[in-house]
Each structure stands twice: as C-alpha cells, then as structure tokens.
Design an enzyme around this catalytic site. Sequence first.
Site, PDB file in Angstrom:
ATOM      1  N   GLY A   1       0.868  -1.158   0.057  1.00 48.37           N
ATOM      2  CA  GLY A   1      -0.068   0.054   0.080  1.00 48.37           C
ATOM      3  C   GLY A   1       0.903   1.386   0.040  1.00 48.37           C
TER       4      GLY A   1
ATOM      5  N   SER B   1       5.964  -5.360  -0.936  1.00 51.86           N
ATOM      6  CA  SER B   1       5.811  -3.980  -1.498  1.00 51.86           C
ATOM      7  C   SER B   1       5.977  -3.119  -0.082  1.00 51.86           C
ATOM      8  CB  SER B   1       4.345  -3.794  -2.099  1.00 51.86           C
ATOM      9  OG  SER B   1       4.422  -2.477  -2.763  1.00 51.86           O
ATOM     10  N   ALA B   2       5.305  -2.343   0.080  1.00 52.87           N
ATOM     11  CA  ALA B   2       5.411  -1.523   1.320  1.00 52.87           C
ATOM     12  C   ALA B   2       5.945  -2.226   2.493  1.00 52.87           C
ATOM     13  CB  ALA B   2       4.280  -0.565   1.945  1.00 52.87           C
TER      14      ALA B   2
ATOM     15  N   HIS C   1       8.801  -3.133  -6.708  1.00 51.90           N
ATOM     16  CA  HIS C   1       8.084  -2.865  -8.235  1.00 51.90           C
ATOM     17  C   HIS C   1       9.099  -2.383  -9.094  1.00 51.90           C
ATOM     18  CE1 HIS C   1       3.991  -3.689  -6.458  1.00 51.90           C
ATOM     19  NE2 HIS C   1       4.403  -2.640  -5.555  1.00 51.90           N
TER      20      HIS C   1
ATOM     21  N   GLU D   1       9.018  -7.046 -10.083  1.00 50.72           N
ATOM     22  CA  GLU D   1       7.554  -7.822  -9.771  1.00 50.72           C
ATOM     23  C   GLU D   1       7.712  -9.201 -10.072  1.00 50.72           C
ATOM     24  OE1 GLU D   1       4.545  -5.853 -11.604  1.00 50.72           O
ATOM     25  OE2 GLU D   1       4.616  -4.147 -10.110  1.00 50.72           O
TER      26      GLU D   1
END
Lengths: 230, 230
Positions: free
Chosen positions: A89, A121-122, A158, A193
């Site tokens: 997020g 991700s985050a 990413h 990714e």
Amino acid sequence: MNCIIASTSTIHGSGYLKYLKSVLTSYFKGVNHILFIPYARPSGLTHDEYTAKAKEGLSFLKVEVKGLHEFEDPKQAIQSSEAIFVGGGNTFLLVKTLQDFGLMSVLKDKILSGTPYLGTSAGSNICGPNMQTTNDMPIVRPESFETLGILPFNINAHYIEPDPNSKHKGETRRTRIKEFQVFNDINVIGLKEGSWLEVRGETIQLKGQLDAIWFEPSNTPKIIKSENYI
Amino acid sequence: MNCIIASTSTIHGSGYLKYLKSVLTSYFKGVNHILFIPYARPSGLTHDEYTAKAKEGLSFLKVEVKGLHEFEDPKQAIQSSEAIFVGGGNTFLLVKTLQDFGLMSVLKDKILSGTPYLGTSAGSNICGPNMQTTNDMPIVRPESFETLGILPFNINAHYIEPDPNSKHKGETRRTRIKEFQVFNDINVIGLKEGSWLEVRGETIQLKGQLDAIWFEPSNTPKIIKSENYI
C-alpha cells in the site's frame, strides 16, 4: 531471521499472492496463526477491508489470519504472534502508523528473534535502514523515515527498467535511485515484480525467475541473477 | 500574480524549455534579469551545473540568468529579483533547501506581489498548499510538507494516464492521488507533459495542447480542456 521479502503481492494475470502459493505453503508449514498488519491501506481500503483481502489471499494455507487493528494492545499482539505478514500500500502511511503506535522497534525485535515474516511491497520497503527508496506518494508525514533496518540495504519494490520506447520525461527509476544515493550512503536493490528475497539466518537469497538490480552509491548498477546470494 | 506553472521543462523529442520558447519570449518581454533557483538538483547536478543548464535553455531570451546560490543573502536576492525561475528535479530536496534557508515565505510574498514566476515540475509542485502529490522519491526529509500555497489546489506534474497494456502492478497515478485524498481535503490537477497553467491576477488558465485531469476528494475525476479556466 526467517523472512520472505517480496517486491509485490500480485503479478500480472494472477490473483493476490497466488504466484507465491507454493513458497508460502512450505514457508508457513506448521503455523496456525498469522498476524496481518494492514496499516499501508492500498487505495485507501479500511483496516477491515484490507484484512479481509489478506485472509482471502492466504485461504490456501488453512491458518487463522487476524488484523493487528483487532487487538487492544498492538505491541503485545506483535510480541506474542506466531508469524507476521505486512501487506503493501502506501509506505508513508505504513511507517507513520507503526511510529504512532510505537511499534517499529517491537516489530524489529520480533523479526530478529526468528519469527516468520512476510512482507510485500510497502511491507518489504520497511525492511531496509530507511523508507527513502519508496515509489509512493507522501500522503502523510511520518516523524522519521527510519525503518526496521533488518536488512543492511534498501529495497526498491516494483522495480522497473526504463522503457526505451517511452515518450514520458518524468525521472526513471534509475535516476531516482541515483538521486537518493547522492544524499544517502546506502546500497539499494531494485526488486522486479515476481522477485523476492529469502532471508534465513545470515543469508539473503534472490528468488523468482527475474534478475534484480544492485545499486551502490559510487558504482554503476549491477545485475544479480536469481538464486544468487546478496 | 503572474505565473507560468508547467508540468515539465522538456517534452519528448525537444530540447530543454524549447516547447515553451514562444510563450516565454512573450512572457519575459522587458525582463533583463532572471533569478534561477537550482535547489531541486535533477540527477544530483550541482547548483552550478544546473544553473548553467538553465542559462543555456533560456539563451533565446537575451537576459542575464543568475543562480540563487551565487548570492550571499538569498532572501535579499529573492526580494530584489525582477523575475524568478524554479527548475525541476527532486521536490523533497527543493522544499528542504528552501526551508533550511528560510525562503518559503519570502518567495511566496514575492510571487504574490506580481513578480513573474516560472516553475517547471518540482518548481510547479511547490505552488500548491503542500508537496504531497509529488512523484519524487523522499531522498531527504523536509521539516514540513507545506509549500507556497499560491494556488488553492495541488499539482501533480508529469501526469500520465494508466497504460491499458501495462503488466506492471505498481500503483497508477490515479490510485496514488486517490490515496492522497483519503487523508487530505485538497483538490489536485494532473498536468500532463506539455501542459502549463497561466496565472494572471485571479485567473488560472490551462494552456498547451492537452487536457488535464481534475481530482476532487469526493468526486470522480473530470477532464479539463485546454484554454479553459480553473
């Protein structure tokens, strides 16, 4: 340590966490409860909505998934957890919320003690010394950009190479990371990714089918092949 | 006010500032000296290098261009300037440097008094109430995210629509702006490369050949046609 640190939760043409299904099935073998930290709130989802998504995504595991926001004492919930998953997020929002609840060092100690940790991700960006190689918008302002520091280098999740056909003049990811390293003497790994890092004790291995890119402040970027150690 | 607030300094296939040549020739008519603020340092350029680039880019104007870093007293240099150009680069670095020298309010007052102001990219991002819709990496940490506030809405420079053929799962620009508006009750204009705002007194007009996108916290995004007022 015992971590899966993934560039993304989802790859093109596949469902949430599905590309990691066999890895996670083996990784979480024997685990009955996973604590989900929903603070990064992708697309502004509520903590409840995001936790429901994580439950659905992990349903192949037959474990109980509970959101950290469901506990009265989040510190204690982290300390007594069996395994932890921090979803993606907005990294600024994730870091600010962890700081506001005083959870950054609690989470760090828990991971260092060997508790299984999955970040996407985050949730992966926060594993480096600071969050300053995030791609996210600064939608809120954390008191500090320092993060867990369980890895000695920063993550750029990413990660994507410049498109040679693009007519867009916004900075490429390489330029952004170069700008970061003018002011920060910290190595950075660009994780594409579909790539993830497996951390087992002292070893860190690149997994998935793709190469990663390794940035050092004073050198030209290098390619790291999948299955190599970092 | 009397401002040109541009999404980018450079469009695909053209030199630095070249797509704005005729606009700037007319805009800076009668101006003899332009003060250039090089603090955003794209690609980590030094202040001298970046000022040389701005001089070269504005050479069609036959004006003297001087970098703010060349003055002993930057406050006084802003206050006595005839026209100001703030170039693009990293918005976090630009904002932090303006704050460290205590220049944000000085610059604001100078622009409000009618001094011609040209901003590109990061130099445009700082015109809104805050810098929190920048696309840049947080390579340094400013004490505050508040910016000039000479416009009542935020800018998203280098705005780009989602590519329907992309396999990349990182957040789109629309998702990022939506996440921003969950936490900030501020309208945002997505300015595509090649678009700029002309501010003359109380009027703000979209210029260039492309549409812009207007984001309000509780509405679906709208298209603004070129030449329309905002």
